[in-house]
Each structure stands twice: as C-alpha cells, then as structure tokens.
Enzyme design. Structure first.
Site, PDB file in Angstrom:
ATOM      1  CD  GLU A   1      -3.195  -1.026   2.009  1.00  0.00           C
ATOM      2  OE1 GLU A   1      -3.211  -0.114   2.841  1.00  0.00           O
ATOM      3  OE2 GLU A   1      -4.103  -1.864   1.891  1.00  0.00           O
TER       4      GLU A   1
ATOM      5  CD  GLU B   1      -4.069  -5.711   3.400  1.00  0.00           C
ATOM      6  OE1 GLU B   1      -4.948  -4.900   3.764  1.00  0.00           O
ATOM      7  OE2 GLU B   1      -2.855  -5.505   3.534  1.00  0.00           O
TER       8      GLU B   1
END
Ligand SMILES: *[C@@H]1O[C@H](CO)[C@@H](O)[C@H](O)[C@H]1NC(C)=O
Ligand SMILES: CC(=O)N[C@H]1CO[C@H](CO)[C@@H](O)[C@@H]1O
Length: 414
Positions: free
Chosen positions: A139, A251
């Site tokens: 991320e 995720e």
C-alpha cells in the site's frame, strides 16, 4: 467402462484445477494490536489455529507477511518463517518499503533483502519450498497518493521508488533458490487503476489487490447489501488495468467492530455476510489472503477485522457450509494458472479502456495498525461510469458451474 474412466479423469482434472495453487490464508502482521512484537510462538499458535479452521473450501495454510525482518531493526529473519516451516504453511513474503527519507529507505530495503538471504542460508529448501511469492511493499502507492496524503495515512513510497526496489530484489535473488519466485507488489485497487503507476505494473509478475467495500464511504451506498457488487467491480477493474498479469487477492475483509463508514456498519452479522458471500466465493478459487485472522490480541484495535477473538474463538461461522457465495458476474473459469508466472515486463499491457478516466472519484480512510510494521491504511474508491457488472447480470459461470456441466456431459458418455 471407458465412460467411467473418462468421468474419473475429468473429475480428477477438475479437482486439480480448482485446488492447485489457489492458496488460502490470512495476513499476519509483525505486531499485535497493542504494538507488541510477535515472536516465533505467537506465529506458531496462529498458523496452527488457522489450519484447524473447519472450512469446506479447503485449509487456511498460507500466510502473507509484511516484512522479512524480526523486530523492524537489523536484518534478522522474521521468526514467522520457522513457525511456517513447522506447520507447512506456505508463505507470501513481504518487504516493507515505506521509510521516511531521513531514515534511509534504500538502506532499509537492503536490510529486507539481507534478511531474506539470511533466511535462505539458515533454512534452505525447508523455507524456499514454502515461498509462493514475494511482495515488494504494501500500500505504499496509496499512501503516497494525493488521496492517501489528504487522509493522513502514514509515509508511503512513489512508483519510481518501488520500481527501483523491485529491480534491487530481482538482482539480489538471481543467484538464490528463490530466483524464479514471482515478484509482486500489494496495493489498494485504486492504485492499480491509477495510470500513473503503470511502470510498477510492468515491472511485476503478479498484482496484489487490496479492496474493502467497508471503507468506500464516499459512495451513496456501501452497505453490506451492496458490498459483493462493490468488491467484484473493484476486482474486475483491477484486472482490466494490469495487462493480463495475475491478480492475487492479498487483502479483503469486513470488521466485526468499529465505526460506521458511510452505510457500512462494523458488526458480526455483516462480517458473517461478507465472509459467506465473498470469502466463500474466493476460497479455493482465487489466491486469497484474508484480512485477517486475529487482530484483537491482547486489546481490540479501533477497527476489529479479526475473524477470531484474542482467545481464538470465532466471531461467526467460518465453515462456508451454509453460505451463498456470490461469484464475479464476469467470472468464467478461474484462471490463476493461465497468467504467466514470470511475465516479463512488456509493453503489451493494454491500458484499461474502462479504467478510472476522469470520472474517477476516490476516498479513503485509515485502518488499524496491526497489519504492518507501521501504520497501514486502506482506500476506498469507485469507478463511476465504468462498464462494471451489476448483480442482476450475475451468471453462474464459476468453476462449480462449469464443473457441473462437464460432469453432466461425462455422465452421458457412460
Ligand atoms: C443499497 O444497495 C443495496 C444493493 O443494491 C440495496 O439492497 C439496498 O436497499 C441499498 N440501500 C440503500 C439505503 O439505498
Ligand atoms: C480527505 C479524505 O479522503 N478523507 C477521508 C478519510 O477517511 C475518513 C474515514 O476514516 C473519511 O471519512 C474521510 O472522508
């Protein structure tokens, strides 16, 4: 007789297609929810527990890690590796790549690489045979994006940095037993559909997709009833944007506790629904690392994504037995094996024609911190006006459906 053997062969082939390489597992942070470091015994108990979860789609026997380093300092390998070897847990390795400039980001990535090499030297094939992939970063692109900065997410890394780190890692593992391990990068799906990160995509073998309808609070309706559509829209938009590279679900999840995000509510009932509709559609059919096994240990975080409490008591039914999974409206046959394992960086990746474009609107929000060495954040976004599926259009073209057709056909041969 011939018919029967044909049928058996078909069944065997289908089983293989369905199960092989479709890793099922969880994300495992380096810390507990209270920032205490995790050690070998902590990972061991989590990996053991995960494998014992009764789930009709398979065994949760894979672990995604965020760093190679035990304790975030120095370059000693993370103790999760030894626990994985003991439990035969496959590993999606991770390297942490977001470090403030004054703390020498390149130097940190070198330590991540050094820890990986030390692990190879220490554990040999007991370790390397378990490694299914390696993610350079997590991320980082989201956190360094205007949206991430606006939302006060922690330090990120730019696309050019990630590209540089990917090259460093490729060079460093070229003469190791992990030389052909597929390299990826995990980011929010909004980062993947953002054209400015195209260079990262081209440098990778696979794409790690993070998507959370719960966080898509910028939408008029991100309630649990809308969540399955939102999940598949974001997944399909990502697939469109990454030029044929394999997309791994690195995720997703729905919290049992936390504040409302738009119309999304954090509670056990909705978390169960999300597990049943999305989790049970993914497990065994897509490479999936759910967020997450347990993050309430020993104190609950602000937003609790764990599926079990601190004492490993499940918050809801994890079996998928009574679930009504919602497959992607665009799913044909799950094609994890179709994408090249080591797709060379190429110029053939077609930019998405239905990507974000100018109508792309995004919003984001911060998530709990247990997932990563430092604070991690999650994005929510939507492609507006995109040619995305709607639930009414859903087709039963999943493997299960195709399998049923083939089996029916095979019976006619008998
Ligand atoms: C949100 O969308 C879902 C699915 O389309 C629908 O069932 C639900 O009624 C909507 N909720 C609101 C408040 O509009
Ligand atoms: C500017 C911005 O995107 N702000 C968002 C950050 O995340 C929160 C949720 O935690 C949203 O409510 C904000 O709109």
């Amino acid at each position: 007789m011939l018919g029967k053997s044909v049928l058996l062969a078909v069944l065997a082939a289908l089983t293989a297609v369905n199960a092989e390489g479709q890793y099922m597992g969880f994300n495992y942070g380096a810390h507990k929810a209270n920032y205490q470091l995790k050690f070998h015994d902590d990972f061991l108990e989590e990996f053991k527990f995960a494998q014992q979860i009764a789930n009709s789609n398979g065994k949760f026997s894979s672990a995604r890690l965020y760093t190679m380093i035990q304790g975030n300092e120095g370059d000693e390998p993370i103790e999760a590796i030894e626990a994985a070897i003991k439990t035969k847990t496959t590993l999606l390795l991770g390297m942490w790549c977001s470090i403030k400039p004054e703390y020498d980001p390149v130097g940190h990535v070198k330590k991540e690489i050094s820890a990986l090499k030390k692990a190879i030297a220490k554990y040999g094939t007991d370790f390397t045979d378990l490694v299914v992939g390696l993610s350079i970063g997590s991320e980082d692109l989201y956190r360094s994006s205007p949206m991430g900065i606006k939302n006060k997410s922690d330090i990120g890394a730019e696309a050019d940095d990630i590209i540089k780190y990917i090259k460093m890692v490729r060079d460093a593992i070229a003469d190791t037993p992990l030389k052909s391990v597929p390299l990826g990068h995990v980011d929010t799906w909004t980062a993947w559909v953002d054209g400015s990160n195209k260079g990262v995509i081209e440098a990778l073998d696979w794409i790690g997709f993070d998507g959370y309808p719960y966080f898509q609070s910028n939408l008029p309706n991100n309630s649990i009833e809308a969540a399955a559509d939102l999940f598949w829209e974001s997944y399909e938009a990502t697939k469109q944007a990454v030029g044929g590279r394999e997309v791994w679900i690195t995720e997703t999840g729905w919290p049992v506790d936390g504040k409302d995000m738009g119309l999304a509510k954090a509670n056990t009932v909705d978390a169960q629904t999300y597990w049943n509709q999305i989790g049970c559609a993914l497990f065994g059919n897509y490479k999936t690392w759910w967020y997450m096994l347990r993050d309430a240990d020993p104190i609950a975080p602000e937003i609790e994504f764990g599926i079990v409490d601190a004492k490993f008591k499940p918050y809801y039914d994890l079996s998928c037995k009574n679930a009504k999974p919602i497959p992607s409206p665009l799913a044909v046959v799950s094609t994890s094996s179709a994408a090249p394992r080591t797709a060379a960086p190429s110029s053939t990746s077609a930019p998405s024609t239905r990507g974000p474009g100018s109508t792309f609107e995004v919003e984001s929000s911060t998530r709990g911190s247990s997932g990563s060495p430092t604070n991690t954040a999650e994005t929510a976004a939507k492609t507006t006006g995109a040619d995305v599926p709607s639930s009414g259009f859903a087709v039963k073209a999943t493997i299960g459906f195709v399998a049923a057709q083939v089996i029916t056909a095979a019976f006619f041969l008998l």
